[in-house]
Design an enzyme around this catalytic site. Structure first.
Site, short mmCIF file in Angstrom:
data_model
loop_
_atom_site.label_atom_id
_atom_site.label_comp_id
_atom_site.label_asym_id
_atom_site.label_seq_id
_atom_site.Cartn_x
_atom_site.Cartn_y
_atom_site.Cartn_z
N LYS A 1 11.84 32.38 -5.48
CA LYS A 1 12.79 32.69 -6.54
C LYS A 1 12.24 32.14 -7.84
O LYS A 1 11.44 31.21 -7.82
CB LYS A 1 14.15 32.02 -6.24
CG LYS A 1 15.32 32.66 -6.96
CD LYS A 1 15.85 33.88 -6.22
CE LYS A 1 16.98 34.55 -6.97
NZ LYS A 1 17.62 35.60 -6.19
P1 NAD Z 1 24.50 41.07 -12.80
O1 NAD Z 1 23.96 40.28 -13.94
O2 NAD Z 1 24.26 42.52 -12.73
O3 NAD Z 1 26.09 40.85 -12.69
C1 NAD Z 1 26.67 39.59 -12.63
C2 NAD Z 1 28.17 39.78 -12.82
O4 NAD Z 1 28.83 38.52 -12.67
C3 NAD Z 1 28.54 40.29 -14.21
O5 NAD Z 1 29.63 41.19 -14.10
C4 NAD Z 1 28.98 39.02 -14.92
O6 NAD Z 1 29.87 39.28 -15.99
C5 NAD Z 1 29.67 38.30 -13.80
N1 NAD Z 1 29.83 36.87 -14.04
C6 NAD Z 1 28.92 35.99 -14.51
N2 NAD Z 1 29.46 34.77 -14.59
C7 NAD Z 1 30.74 34.90 -14.17
C8 NAD Z 1 31.83 34.00 -14.03
N3 NAD Z 1 31.69 32.72 -14.34
N4 NAD Z 1 33.01 34.47 -13.54
C9 NAD Z 1 33.15 35.77 -13.22
N5 NAD Z 1 32.16 36.66 -13.33
C10 NAD Z 1 30.98 36.23 -13.80
O7 NAD Z 1 23.96 40.31 -11.51
P2 NAD Z 1 23.87 40.90 -10.02
O8 NAD Z 1 22.51 41.45 -9.83
O9 NAD Z 1 25.06 41.72 -9.73
O10 NAD Z 1 23.94 39.55 -9.18
C11 NAD Z 1 25.18 38.95 -8.80
C12 NAD Z 1 24.93 37.99 -7.66
O11 NAD Z 1 24.35 38.71 -6.59
C13 NAD Z 1 23.96 36.83 -7.95
O12 NAD Z 1 24.37 35.72 -7.18
C14 NAD Z 1 22.65 37.36 -7.42
O13 NAD Z 1 21.75 36.32 -7.08
C15 NAD Z 1 23.14 38.09 -6.20
N6 NAD Z 1 22.21 39.11 -5.67
C16 NAD Z 1 21.78 40.14 -6.45
C17 NAD Z 1 20.93 41.10 -5.90
C18 NAD Z 1 20.49 42.31 -6.66
O14 NAD Z 1 19.77 43.15 -6.09
N7 NAD Z 1 20.88 42.48 -7.90
C19 NAD Z 1 20.48 40.97 -4.58
C20 NAD Z 1 20.95 39.91 -3.83
C21 NAD Z 1 21.81 38.97 -4.38
#
Ligand code: NAD
Length: 436
Positions: free
Chosen positions: A126
């Site tokens: 990561k």
């Molecule tokens: P993203 O940036 O597209 O979306 C994140 C979302 O969370 C946004 O809507 C943001 O406004 C919201 N957010 C941020 N802080 C917040 C808070 N304090 N309270 C409420 N909402 C909040 O990110 P993503 O890619 O959707 O990733 C989200 C999670 O999923 C992370 O933990 C990431 O590690 C995990 N993840 C993502 C992927 C991927 O392929 N994108 C894969 C596995 C895991």
């Protein structure tokens, strides 16, 4: 950047490995605790368990750029390769103001477990930069991304460690990373990152894959519990790549998504939110703030809404012990990485709430990243249907294997996923032997 803590890098430099000391309530401590829970199930492989508590390689980089106004700014970045025992490192790059080394270490560890739990031939890694991307211009962000890629370029590569998008990064970030790595090497190395735009060797289906995996594993868990998806009440925290797409798939399957939240708004509509309209609002406005199709509610009330599926899909540590005590969901499906603290996990178990753990629920993204990497190597690209079929098969098989181990040992799905993953990683470790 003056207000951001530098504690992690300072700790890392004092006393050699002092950065490994778990700091209570921080993500790395949660990861260590999850590993310890697997100890009784490892048999002779327990001998190697310390491997999982020591990230293989931890790189802290300074990322200086000239800002648009001519001043020089420095940002701190990281790439952690937690384990390379089963294959090259694999894991996302996060741009967020709260990124710390401790967090990146934990996220790298969860990638090791996730890749092994699903059976992908990768280790875990990561990376991230402590930055709020909203505070810099597009040009500045591109310079930051290029300098960061050059700095971590000494340890990444298509056969060494393959980054992907995470919070605050996207397909365009990956395009810039791929270009920078390729320029430095004098070729075009499409396989150095995944989650790229389609025109640069990206895979169809990658953008939706994590949310799709969340939906598939939620559906499988619900099937075992005889909870129908159609008509189910769904609550989703985080409305980005993972939460937004998972919400859309629940909506398309006939579920009622009654509450959604992002960093700017927490919203409820008991009748069911028009998810395509909410997605269009976020695309146009940048957040859920001002979305007219639901009413604002208090964030603490959000966690206590009666529902069938509660999907934390924002950031880690959101589902705390205090919140878990009030959860009224049948199933928690972890779209985010590490959203549930270990104490909250215990409370949910005691209260009979099933948790589909992150290392399984959100593994759809890295699974299609694996497909992308394979397609880049062979320069032969699959159709979206082929990708979604293969994703479905891998996710359902992984779910069933983890379910069986959970039943066999009478443990949670999380511990079962860790048991399977730790066996695979430590078996590879034992068979490779300890160099020299
Ligand atoms: P993203 O940036 O597209 O979306 C994140 C979302 O969370 C946004 O809507 C943001 O406004 C919201 N957010 C941020 N802080 C917040 C808070 N304090 N309270 C409420 N909402 C909040 O990110 P993503 O890619 O959707 O990733 C989200 C999670 O999923 C992370 O933990 C990431 O590690 C995990 N993840 C993502 C992927 C991927 O392929 N994108 C894969 C596995 C895991």
């Amino acid at each position: 950047m003056a207000s951001t803590p530098m504690r992690d890098s300072a700790d890392a430099r004092v006393g050699g490995l002092s950065y490994l000391a778990p700091q209570t309530a921080e993500p790395w401590a949660s990861f260590i605790e999850q590993i310890e829970r697997v100890r009784p199930y490892l048999g002779p492989l327990e001998r190697w368990i310390e491997t999982l508590k020591h990230p293989k390689r931890t790189l802290i980089v300074d990322v200086p750029i000239v800002r648009d106004d001519g001043t020089v700014a420095h940002y701190e970045g990281y790439r952690v390769q937690h384990s390379l025992s089963r294959g090259p490192g694999k894991g996302g790059i996060r741009f967020h103001p709260a990124v710390t080394l401790n967090e990146v270490m934990a996220l790298a560890g969860w990638m090791t477990i996730k890749n092994a739990a699903v059976g992908l031939p990768f280790g875990g890694a990561k990376g991230g930069i402590r930055i709020d991307p909203a505070t810099v211009s597009k040009g500045e962000l591109q310079r930051i991304t290029r300098r960061f890629t050059s700095e971590i370029g000494v340890i990444i590569g298509p056969d060494r460690d393959i980054p992907a998008p995470d919070v605050g990064t996207n397909a365009l970030t990956m395009a810039v990373m791929m270009d920078t790595f390729s320029m430095n090497r004098g070729g075009t190395a499409t396989g150095v990152v995944t989650g790229k735009p389609i025109a640069l060797g990206g895979s169809l289906g990658r953008h939706e894959a994590t949310g799709r995996g969340v939906f598939i594993t939620a559906r499988e868990a619900a099937r075992h519990l005889h909870v129908p998806v159609e008509g189910a009440r769904v609550v989703v925290q985080g409305f980005g790549n993972v939460g937004g797409i998972a919400a859309r798939l629940f909506h398309e399957a006939g579920a009622r998504v009654i509450a959604i939240a992002d960093h700017a708004a927490t919203l409820l509509n008991e009748v069911g939110i028009d998810i395509p309209a909410a997605l269009a609002h976020v695309a146009a406005e940048g957040s859920l703030a001002g979305f007219p199709g639901a009413a604002p509610i208090d964030i603490e009330d959000f966690w206590q809404l009666p529902c069938d599926f509660l999907v934390p899909a924002a950031l880690e540590g959101q589902l705390t012990a205090e919140r878990a005590a009030g959860v009224r969901a049948r199933l928690v499906v972890e779209g985010a990485n590490g959203p549930t603290t270990p104490a909250a996990d215990d409370i949910l178990r005691d209260r009979g709430v099933m948790v589909v753990p992150d290392v399984l629920a959100n593994a759809g993204g890295v699974t299609v990243s694996y497909f992308e990497w394979v397609q880049d190597f062979s320069s032969f690209f699959w159709t979206e249907d082929e990708i979604n079929d293969r994703l479905e098969r891998i996710m359902v098989n992984a779910f069933n294997a983890i379910w069986r181990v959970a039943e066999e040992h009478q443990v949670s799905l999380r511990t079962a996923a860790f048991i399977i993953a730790c066996h695979r990683v430590l078996e590879a470790r034992a068979e490779r032997g300890l160099y020299p």
